[in-house]
Structure formats: structure tokens, C-alpha cells
Write a protein that holds these residues in place. Structure first.
Motif, short mmCIF file in Angstrom:
data_model
loop_
_atom_site.label_atom_id
_atom_site.label_comp_id
_atom_site.label_asym_id
_atom_site.label_seq_id
_atom_site.Cartn_x
_atom_site.Cartn_y
_atom_site.Cartn_z
N LYS A 27 0.83 -1.21 0.00
CA LYS A 27 0.00 0.00 0.00
C LYS A 27 0.86 1.26 0.00
CE LYS A 27 -4.20 -1.57 2.30
NZ LYS A 27 -5.02 -1.42 3.51
N ARG A 28 1.93 1.24 0.82
CA ARG A 28 2.82 2.40 0.87
C ARG A 28 3.49 2.66 -0.46
NH1 ARG A 28 4.95 0.45 6.41
NH2 ARG A 28 3.54 1.54 7.81
N GLN A 29 3.85 1.58 -1.15
CA GLN A 29 4.48 1.72 -2.46
C GLN A 29 3.48 2.22 -3.50
OE1 GLN A 29 7.79 1.37 -2.99
NE2 GLN A 29 7.91 1.05 -0.79
N ALA A 30 2.24 1.78 -3.40
CA ALA A 30 1.21 2.14 -4.38
C ALA A 30 0.69 3.56 -4.18
CB ALA A 30 0.06 1.14 -4.32
N TYR A 31 0.64 4.04 -2.94
CA TYR A 31 0.04 5.34 -2.63
C TYR A 31 0.97 6.18 -1.75
CZ TYR A 31 -4.06 2.74 -4.12
OH TYR A 31 -4.94 1.97 -4.83
N PRO A 32 2.15 6.57 -2.25
CA PRO A 32 3.09 7.33 -1.41
C PRO A 32 2.52 8.69 -0.97
CG PRO A 32 3.84 7.30 -3.68
CD PRO A 32 2.67 6.37 -3.59
N GLU A 33 1.69 9.31 -1.81
CA GLU A 33 1.12 10.62 -1.44
C GLU A 33 0.16 10.48 -0.27
OE1 GLU A 33 -1.55 8.65 -4.27
OE2 GLU A 33 0.56 9.13 -4.42
N ALA A 34 -0.55 9.35 -0.18
CA ALA A 34 -1.46 9.13 0.94
C ALA A 34 -0.67 8.97 2.25
CB ALA A 34 -2.31 7.90 0.69
N VAL A 35 0.48 8.32 2.16
CA VAL A 35 1.32 8.13 3.34
C VAL A 35 1.85 9.48 3.83
CG1 VAL A 35 3.45 7.09 4.22
CG2 VAL A 35 1.95 5.78 2.71
N GLU A 36 2.31 10.31 2.89
CA GLU A 36 2.82 11.64 3.26
C GLU A 36 1.72 12.49 3.88
OE1 GLU A 36 4.72 13.51 -0.07
OE2 GLU A 36 5.97 11.76 -0.45
N THR A 37 0.52 12.43 3.31
CA THR A 37 -0.61 13.19 3.85
C THR A 37 -0.96 12.70 5.24
OG1 THR A 37 -1.48 13.52 1.63
CG2 THR A 37 -3.01 13.85 3.43
N ALA A 38 -0.97 11.39 5.43
CA ALA A 38 -1.30 10.83 6.74
C ALA A 38 -0.26 11.24 7.79
CB ALA A 38 -1.38 9.30 6.65
N HIS A 39 1.01 11.24 7.41
CA HIS A 39 2.06 11.66 8.34
C HIS A 39 1.90 13.13 8.72
CE1 HIS A 39 4.89 8.21 8.54
NE2 HIS A 39 4.26 7.87 7.42
N ALA A 40 1.59 13.97 7.73
CA ALA A 40 1.39 15.40 8.00
C ALA A 40 0.18 15.62 8.90
CB ALA A 40 1.23 16.16 6.68
N ASP A 41 -0.92 14.91 8.61
CA ASP A 41 -2.12 15.03 9.44
C ASP A 41 -1.84 14.59 10.87
OD1 ASP A 41 -3.46 15.94 7.21
OD2 ASP A 41 -4.55 14.05 6.86
N PHE A 42 -1.11 13.51 11.02
CA PHE A 42 -0.80 13.00 12.35
C PHE A 42 0.05 14.01 13.12
CE2 PHE A 42 1.91 10.57 15.28
CZ PHE A 42 0.92 9.98 16.05
N ALA A 43 1.04 14.59 12.45
CA ALA A 43 1.89 15.60 13.11
C ALA A 43 1.06 16.80 13.56
CB ALA A 43 3.01 16.03 12.18
N THR A 44 0.12 17.22 12.72
CA THR A 44 -0.75 18.35 13.06
C THR A 44 -1.61 17.99 14.27
OG1 THR A 44 -0.82 19.05 10.76
CG2 THR A 44 -2.57 19.87 12.19
N LEU A 45 -2.20 16.81 14.27
CA LEU A 45 -3.03 16.39 15.40
C LEU A 45 -2.22 16.28 16.68
CD1 LEU A 45 -5.26 13.66 13.73
CD2 LEU A 45 -5.97 15.91 14.54
#
Length: 78
Positions: A27-45
């Protein structure tokens, strides 16, 4: 494969754990932009959560007369 942390540290993972790890990696390989977005959202939260907990602690201490816990007398003797 050896489990690096947790309850089963140093042991071999089960078949389901290996399958789950491979699926997550795919999944991480297929959707790298989703992983980056999730990391950014988590950091914000996390940042907002820390701000909120600090504000709540300050409000709580203020409401309790600076003691930190409502209804518990201070152990400081003057």
C-alpha cells in the motif's frame, strides 16, 4: 525475520503478521502521497493535542486555585 519490539520481541512472526506487513508495504508503495498526507495530518493532530492538553492543564490548575486537583488540599505548609 525477527520481531524487533513488543511482547514477542526476538521471536519469529506468524504467517498473518508477515502477510499484514507485506500488504502494508505494498500500500505504501502504491500510494506514497497518501502516506505523506497521513504523516502530515498525524503531526498536526499531535501538535494540536499537545496545545490542548497544556491549555486544559492550565485551566484545571486555575479552577482549583493552583493546586492542580480540585478539592485536594495543598501539602505545602507555610
Amino acid at each position: 525475520m525477527i520481531i524487533p519490539t513488543g511482547k514477542r520481541k526476538g521471536q519469529n512472526p506468524g504467517l498473518a503478521s508477515i502477510y499484514r506487513a507485506l500488504a502494508e508495504h505494498e500500500k505504501r508503495q502504491a500510494y506514497p502521497e497518501a502516506v505523506e498526507t497521513a504523516h502530515a495530518d498525524f503531526a498536526t493532530l499531535q501538535a494540536e493535542g499537545n496545545d490542548r492538553s497544556l491549555r486544559a492543564t492550565c485551566r484545571f490548575a486555575g479552577a482549583s486555585g493552583g493546586q492542580g486537583r480540585v478539592g485536594v488540599p495543598s501539602t505545602n505548609v507555610s
